[in-house]
Design an enzyme around this catalytic site. Structure first.
Site, PDB file in Angstrom:
ATOM      1  CE1 TYR A  98     -14.182 -37.013 -24.011  1.00 35.29           C
ATOM      2  CE2 TYR A  98     -12.645 -37.940 -25.596  1.00 35.29           C
ATOM      3  CZ  TYR A  98     -13.702 -37.107 -25.300  1.00 35.29           C
ATOM      4  OH  TYR A  98     -14.289 -36.369 -26.300  1.00 35.29           O
ATOM      5  CG  ASP A 118     -16.181 -35.583 -20.854  1.00 41.02           C
ATOM      6  OD1 ASP A 118     -17.355 -35.803 -20.520  1.00 41.02           O
ATOM      7  OD2 ASP A 118     -15.875 -34.966 -21.892  1.00 41.02           O
ATOM      8  CG  ASP A 152     -15.309 -27.949 -24.882  1.00 38.81           C
ATOM      9  OD1 ASP A 152     -14.253 -28.319 -24.329  1.00 38.81           O
ATOM     10  OD2 ASP A 152     -15.973 -28.689 -25.624  1.00 38.81           O
ATOM     11  CG  HIS A 153     -15.318 -30.105 -20.853  1.00 37.39           C
ATOM     12  ND1 HIS A 153     -16.140 -31.109 -20.392  1.00 37.39           N
ATOM     13  CD2 HIS A 153     -15.338 -30.209 -22.207  1.00 37.39           C
ATOM     14  CE1 HIS A 153     -16.632 -31.781 -21.416  1.00 37.39           C
ATOM     15  NE2 HIS A 153     -16.154 -31.257 -22.535  1.00 37.39           N
TER      16      HIS A 153
END
Length: 585
Positions: A141, A182, A304-305
């Site tokens: 991340y 991410d 939101d992903h």
């Protein structure tokens, strides 16, 4: 073999439970980011899921921040697992190793880069064409470069550099490598909803790093023409120096509007106005020889992903021994009696002295750094405040106790509803005792005359209640006191007279008049919010927003179109209406 990566924006937000969420993704290895859970908040239901073995990395500076986890099916159990990219967090056997050249990083900088819980590495055995090989999966991340915090931009670039150093070192040691998660940077203009709205899009340092990290020959498996030359993983060609492949673009080199992240504040997912910042990177040979498909899953909601998946033709070989990093080995979940010495932490004097040093570029905020280096000291300061608060509360408690034990008798509830007595005919008993006595007689039904009077009063004005001490006459507005006479006949006449007066007058009392007057008064004094204007394009009521960014306009309110954010060419998206709220309104 199927792998999935998903930024879940909080692991405790799964309404149906973590197991149902994992099973619905139908993958052998599931890597999640932004778990927002620290070890002290990790519960057994999340850490130990039936049919899976999990590996967590926690933020050590902030609670409810960052964090990654890798869930492997029991049929895909790794033989090695490690937290972080530096190797400093690993003090057990079963680590991955191959840390690469870290001479350009200081020891303190390495500790800070691994202090936010941003990486978990698992190593698996796979069977490829009757040949056993190794694949290392790096779940990351990557940090976000906050525009308001310049030091975070440097921190993000340092994290990228460390990630590349570790991934290429493991690849050089003979293992295949998959880097997924991410990455917090959209690579090409094709991966962004509005690249033209960004100044110097190609000059972004994160995109420049991706250009060097990824192998790019302008062609992918989705193109009709195959690459003219195969690029080995050890290639030193400056044009194709990257050793990894973006697997999604390998299979879908020209697909547009393929985004994985959208703003929830603007409702941008409804108009698909987002970015592609979640990736599955694989070394070139693995992508070319073993990957059969890769795609995004925008239909999966809950964050939101959206998830990203990749499928390989090779099969996984589970390890018979679970690595020590697995959550099943954590003392709080292993079912073993812990020793008292585990709760006693020795304070390092050197770490206390290091607090006074200035933070390196790209480090966490000073407050986070103090917590990371010396968490006990931060806890003591807050504990001291709690002690002072508790001590200061003692005198208040004693004072309250003294008041309760005063010599004054405790008043009855009726005393709070009595009007001020004026021009009262004196009698042997006080008005309070008379009213209480009358009410007491009515309750026990010891006097039929009082029952009749109370019943008459209740039938006439039920809104005032049968236990009211005072009955207001509408004609003169003066309060009528409770009967003080001992004669039952006089009390009956008084009750009947009041009933006649109430029935002959309108039902609107002075209390209603007062309410109406007060309502008009307060409406004239307290103005409500102004009605929202209608946007010029859609003619729909706008929404009120507040500026939260520091600057001259911080705290000011404004109106914008209520529709979700989208591209300017989309008629269903938000128009460009904007209006400041007038301070005078």
């Amino acid at each position: 073999m199927k792998i999935v990566t998903w930024n879940i924006n909080g692991i405790r937000t799964f309404r149906g439970g973590i197991k149902n969420a994992l099973d619905s993704l139908d993958a052998d290895i599931i890597c999640v980011q932004e778990t927002k859970v620290t070890r002290d908040l990790l519960d057994e239901r999340t850490a130990i899921v039936d049919g899976y073995n999990s590996y967590f990395s926690f933020s050590r500076g902030r609670s409810g921040y960052s964090g990654v986890a890798t869930y492997c099916k029991d049929s895909a159990t790794p033989f090695a697992a490690e937290e972080g990219l530096t190797g400093l967090l690993t003090n057990h056997e079963g680590s991955v190793g191959c840390h690469g050249d870290r001479t350009e990083f200081s020891d303190e900088e390495l500790q800070l880069l691994d202090n936010e819980g941003r990486a978990v590495i698992t190593q698996h055995r796979i069977m490829c064409q009757d040949q056993m090989q190794t694949v290392t999966i790096i779940n990351v991340y990557c940090p976000r470069a906050d525009p308001e915090k310049p030091e975070r931009k440097q921190f993000k670039l340092q994290f990228y550099k460390l990630l590349q150093c570790r991934a290429e070192a493991i690849l050089k040691a003979g293992s295949h490598v998959i880097v997924l998660g991410d990455v917090n940077t959209s690579h090409r203009p094709l991966d962004h909803c509005d690249p033209d709205g960004i100044d110097d899009f190609e000059e972004n340092p994160g995109r420049k790093w991706l250009n060097g990290f990824l192998h790019s020959d302008g062609k992918g498996k989705g193109n009709e023409e195959e690459p003219a030359e195969e690029c080995e993983v050890t290639s030193v060609d400056p044009v194709h120096s990257g050793k990894f492949v973006d697997t999604f673009r390998y299979f879908h080199p020209t697909r547009t509007h393929a985004f994985t992240c959208w703003s929830t504040l603007t409702g941008a997912r409804q108009t698909n106005y987002g970015t592609r910042i979640d990736y599955i990177f694989a070394d070139y040979l693995l992508a070319k020889e073993q990957f059969v498909a890769a795609d995004i899953m925008p239909e999966v909601e809950g964050s939101d992903h959206c998830p990203v998946w990749g499928e390989l033709r090779c099969s996984l070989l589970p390890s018979s021994k679970i690595p020590p990093l697995c959550t099943r080995h954590l003392p709080e979940f292993a079912g073993k009696q812990q020793k008292l010495s585990r709760f006693l932490v020795k304070v390092d004097q050197k770490s206390i002295q290091s607090e006074s040093r200035d933070a390196l570029p790209g480090s966490q905020e000073a407050e986070e750094r103090r917590e990371n280096v010396n968490p006990l000291r931060a806890g003591n300061s807050s504990g001291k405040k709690r002690t002072l608060t508790a001590d200061s509360a003692v005198p208040k408690g004693k004072k309250t106790k003294t008041i309760k034990t005063s010599s004054k008798p405790q008043g009855s509830l009726l005393a709070f509803f009595k009007p001020k007595l004026t021009n009262v005919v004196p009698s042997m008993e006080t008005p309070a005792s008379q009213c209480e006595k009358m009410l007491g007689i009515a309750e026990v039904t010891s006097s039929q005359n009082f029952q009749k009077g109370c019943a008459t009063r209740q039938d006439v004005s039920p809104g005032t209640g049968g236990d009211a001490e005072v009955t207001e006459g509408v004609g003169d507005g003066s309060p009528q006191l409770c009967p003080g006479s001992s004669s039952t006949e006089e009390s009956d006449k008084q009750m009947e007279t009041k009933a006649e007066r109430l029935t002959s007058q309108p039902t609107v009392g002075p209390s209603d008049t007062k309410k109406g007057a007060s309502s008009v008064f307060w409406k004239s004094v307290l103005h409500g919010p102004p009605p929202p204007p209608a946007c010029k394009v859609h003619g729909e009521p706008c929404v009120l927003r507040t500026v939260k960014k520091e600057g001259p306009n911080m705290g000011r309110q404004f109106f914008v179109c209520a529709r979700p954010q989208g591209h300017s060419s989309n008629p269903e998206a938000r128009c460009n209406y904007f209006a400041w709220v007038d301070k005078g309104k």
